[in-house]
Scaffold this active site. Structure first.
Site, PDB file in Angstrom:
ATOM      1  N   CYS A   1       0.820  -1.222   0.000  1.00 46.67           N
ATOM      2  CA  CYS A   1       0.000   0.000   0.000  1.00 46.67           C
ATOM      3  C   CYS A   1       0.849   1.265   0.000  1.00 46.67           C
ATOM      4  CB  CYS A   1      -0.929  -0.011   1.214  1.00 46.67           C
ATOM      5  SG  CYS A   1      -2.173   1.288   1.191  1.00 46.67           S
ATOM      6  N   ALA A   2       2.129   1.168   0.367  1.00 46.05           N
ATOM      7  CA  ALA A   2       2.979   2.365   0.414  1.00 46.05           C
ATOM      8  C   ALA A   2       3.043   2.998  -0.966  1.00 46.05           C
ATOM      9  CB  ALA A   2       4.377   1.981   0.883  1.00 46.05           C
TER      10      ALA A   2
ATOM     11  N   ASP B   1       2.170  17.217 -15.069  1.00 39.43           N
ATOM     12  CA  ASP B   1       1.623  16.694 -16.328  1.00 39.43           C
ATOM     13  C   ASP B   1       2.664  15.831 -17.054  1.00 39.43           C
ATOM     14  OD1 ASP B   1       3.421  18.584 -17.143  1.00 39.43           O
ATOM     15  OD2 ASP B   1       2.018  19.766 -18.346  1.00 39.43           O
TER      16      ASP B   1
ATOM     17  N   TYR C   1       2.413   9.434 -11.847  1.00 36.83           N
ATOM     18  CA  TYR C   1       1.770   8.611 -10.807  1.00 36.83           C
ATOM     19  C   TYR C   1       0.852   7.569 -11.467  1.00 36.83           C
ATOM     20  CZ  TYR C   1      -1.636   7.472  -7.123  1.00 36.83           C
ATOM     21  OH  TYR C   1      -2.467   6.817  -6.254  1.00 36.83           O
TER      22      TYR C   1
ATOM     23  N   GLY D   1     -10.875   4.516  -5.924  1.00 38.78           N
ATOM     24  CA  GLY D   1     -11.186   5.855  -6.428  1.00 38.78           C
ATOM     25  C   GLY D   1     -10.722   6.865  -5.393  1.00 38.78           C
TER      26      GLY D   1
HETATM   27  N1  LIG Z   1      -6.449   8.220  -0.976  1.00 38.51           N
HETATM   28  C1  LIG Z   1      -6.752   8.058  -2.248  1.00 38.51           C
HETATM   29  O1  LIG Z   1      -7.630   8.731  -2.780  1.00 38.51           O
HETATM   30  C2  LIG Z   1      -6.082   6.990  -3.080  1.00 38.51           C
HETATM   31  C3  LIG Z   1      -6.670   6.629  -4.313  1.00 38.51           C
HETATM   32  C4  LIG Z   1      -6.055   5.653  -5.071  1.00 38.51           C
HETATM   33  C5  LIG Z   1      -4.902   5.034  -4.639  1.00 38.51           C
HETATM   34  N2  LIG Z   1      -4.348   5.415  -3.453  1.00 38.51           N
HETATM   35  C6  LIG Z   1      -3.130   4.727  -3.040  1.00 38.51           C
HETATM   36  O2  LIG Z   1      -3.306   4.183  -1.759  1.00 38.51           O
HETATM   37  C7  LIG Z   1      -2.069   4.175  -1.048  1.00 38.51           C
HETATM   38  C8  LIG Z   1      -2.244   4.891   0.273  1.00 38.51           C
HETATM   39  O3  LIG Z   1      -2.612   6.241   0.034  1.00 38.51           O
HETATM   40  P1  LIG Z   1      -3.145   7.185   1.210  1.00 38.51           P
HETATM   41  O4  LIG Z   1      -4.149   8.097   0.633  1.00 38.51           O
HETATM   42  O5  LIG Z   1      -3.494   6.371   2.390  1.00 38.51           O
HETATM   43  O6  LIG Z   1      -1.838   8.088   1.496  1.00 38.51           O
HETATM   44  P2  LIG Z   1      -0.834   8.152   2.755  1.00 38.51           P
HETATM   45  O7  LIG Z   1       0.217   9.136   2.369  1.00 38.51           O
HETATM   46  O8  LIG Z   1      -1.588   8.384   3.996  1.00 38.51           O
HETATM   47  O9  LIG Z   1      -0.216   6.677   2.797  1.00 38.51           O
HETATM   48  C9  LIG Z   1       0.913   6.313   2.042  1.00 38.51           C
HETATM   49  C10 LIG Z   1       1.909   5.634   2.946  1.00 38.51           C
HETATM   50  O10 LIG Z   1       3.039   5.189   2.184  1.00 38.51           O
HETATM   51  C11 LIG Z   1       4.234   5.562   2.883  1.00 38.51           C
HETATM   52  N3  LIG Z   1       5.325   5.691   1.917  1.00 38.51           N
HETATM   53  C12 LIG Z   1       5.441   6.566   0.886  1.00 38.51           C
HETATM   54  N4  LIG Z   1       6.606   6.415   0.261  1.00 38.51           N
HETATM   55  C13 LIG Z   1       7.265   5.416   0.906  1.00 38.51           C
HETATM   56  C14 LIG Z   1       8.539   4.790   0.746  1.00 38.51           C
HETATM   57  N5  LIG Z   1       9.398   5.190  -0.217  1.00 38.51           N
HETATM   58  N6  LIG Z   1       8.898   3.810   1.602  1.00 38.51           N
HETATM   59  C15 LIG Z   1       8.063   3.427   2.578  1.00 38.51           C
HETATM   60  N7  LIG Z   1       6.844   3.962   2.788  1.00 38.51           N
HETATM   61  C16 LIG Z   1       6.459   4.959   1.959  1.00 38.51           C
HETATM   62  C17 LIG Z   1       3.853   6.886   3.548  1.00 38.51           C
HETATM   63  O11 LIG Z   1       4.746   7.234   4.595  1.00 38.51           O
HETATM   64  C18 LIG Z   1       2.443   6.581   4.031  1.00 38.51           C
HETATM   65  O12 LIG Z   1       2.413   5.894   5.253  1.00 38.51           O
HETATM   66  C19 LIG Z   1      -1.038   4.816  -1.972  1.00 38.51           C
HETATM   67  O13 LIG Z   1      -0.356   3.806  -2.692  1.00 38.51           O
HETATM   68  C20 LIG Z   1      -1.908   5.640  -2.917  1.00 38.51           C
HETATM   69  O14 LIG Z   1      -1.286   5.864  -4.162  1.00 38.51           O
HETATM   70  C21 LIG Z   1      -4.920   6.352  -2.656  1.00 38.51           C
END
Ligand SMILES: NC(=O)c1ccc[n+]([C@@H]2O[C@H](COP(=O)([O-])OP(=O)(O)OC[C@H]3O[C@@H](n4cnc5c(N)ncnc54)[C@H](O)[C@@H]3O)[C@@H](O)[C@H]2O)c1
Length: 267
Positions: free
Chosen positions: A99-100, A115, A172, A203
């Site tokens: 999930c990170a 972009d 991204y 989403g």
């Molecule tokens: N919130 C949304 O709308 C959404 C939508 C689609 C996908 N996502 C995806 O879901 C996941 C979680 O998103 P979120 O909204 O909870 O954001 P968030 O920033 O709260 O969570 C992301 C986590 O990843 C960790 N992270 C980032 N880079 C890292 C690295 N290099 N090494 C280790 N850990 C790292 C961050 O410290 C954080 O804990 C992400 O992959 C994001 O792309 C989120």
């Protein structure tokens, strides 16, 4: 069908946001959980918790074991050490949730511009590393054990951004499209060994970072509306729990959108 008793789950990026909601749901369902984040105080950044230790204490109330690890998952050596240490503490990982990640550039926030033709090169590289290479690296240290044991479940968190042409958050979206194709290829490679690999494309979902880093529309935050709104982390976590559990035992290589029906086209 939904019990995860006896499972050992690593959820990356679980100090906050979606990762935290997923880790909590898996712990509620009986799994022992390995929490992970890039820094001990990552949960503080958007006010979700004081530290990874505090999050671990919250999850221990569900009765299972909780371990925690700090590692930058773009660093192969740190990623390997993390997995080895966690398996020494908890035992072999049977559920891996990658999930990170996020639309987070080289300097912390979203790249400017974001972009296709103008995004700075350092942001491009960091975006691919943070979302795609990190997912690959964690799989490469955890999945050989699953293959050897003849079972396991991997879930990669992609995004609906990966499934449509965009003018913002382009790299991204490209990185997440890579995560989806990685999901299919790894599912093919691990199919003879009984290891399932799936992805979720959330989403727009109301994590603390989501709410803090963009203007949002009040009516879209109204969870009394059934579908035409932003999602909640818990809605993604419920789908994640299904895909890593016995209810999904014959499902592999699939991408499940969890977006309230926002995207209704194929692909
Ligand atoms: N919130 C949304 O709308 C959404 C939508 C689609 C996908 N996502 C995806 O879901 C996941 C979680 O998103 P979120 O909204 O909870 O954001 P968030 O920033 O709260 O969570 C992301 C986590 O990843 C960790 N992270 C980032 N880079 C890292 C690295 N290099 N090494 C280790 N850990 C790292 C961050 O410290 C954080 O804990 C992400 O992959 C994001 O792309 C989120």
């Amino acid at each position: 069908m939904f019990s995860l008793n006896g499972q050992i789950a690593l959820v990356t990026g679980s100090g906050r946001g979606l990762g935290l909601a997923i880790a909590r749901r898996l712990a509620e369902l009986g799994a022992d959980v390995a929490l992970h984040d890039i820094a001990h105080d990552a949960p503080q950044q958007y006010g979700e918790a004081a530290s990874l230790t505090q999050v671990a204490d919250q999850l221990r109330q569900f009765g299972g074991r909780v371990a925690l690890a700090v590692a930058d998952l773009t660093d192969p050596a740190a990623t390997e050490t993390m997995a080895r240490n966690l398996e020494q503490e908890l035992g072999p990982i049977s559920i891996l949730v990658n999930c990170a990640g996020g639309d987070i550039g080289a300097h912390g926030g979203k790249p400017v511009p974001n972009d296709a033709l103008n995004i700075p090169l350092d942001d491009m590289r960091v975006m691919i590393d943070r979302n795609l290479i990190s997912t690959m690296l964690v799989c490469r240290v955890v999945c050989p054990g699953m293959r050897q044991r003849g079972g396991g479940a991997v879930l990669n968190i992609a995004s609906v951004a990966a499934q449509v042409g965009l003018t913002e958050g382009v790299v991204y979206a490209v990185a997440k499209a890579g995560v989806i194709e990685w999901t299919r290829c790894l599912a093919a490679e691990l199919r003879p060994h009984g290891v399932r690999v799936n992805a979720i494309s959330p989403g727009p979902t109301m994590t603390a970072r989501f709410l803090a880093t963009r203007p949002t529309e009040p009516h879209m935050r109204d969870t009394a509306i059934p579908l035409e709104r932003y999602g909640t982390p818990e809605e993604v976590a419920d789908a994640a729990a299904f895909l890593v559990g016995a209810g999904a035992r014959f499902i592999s290589g699939q991408v499940l959108r969890v977006d309230g029906g926002l995207q209704l086209f194929a692909g």
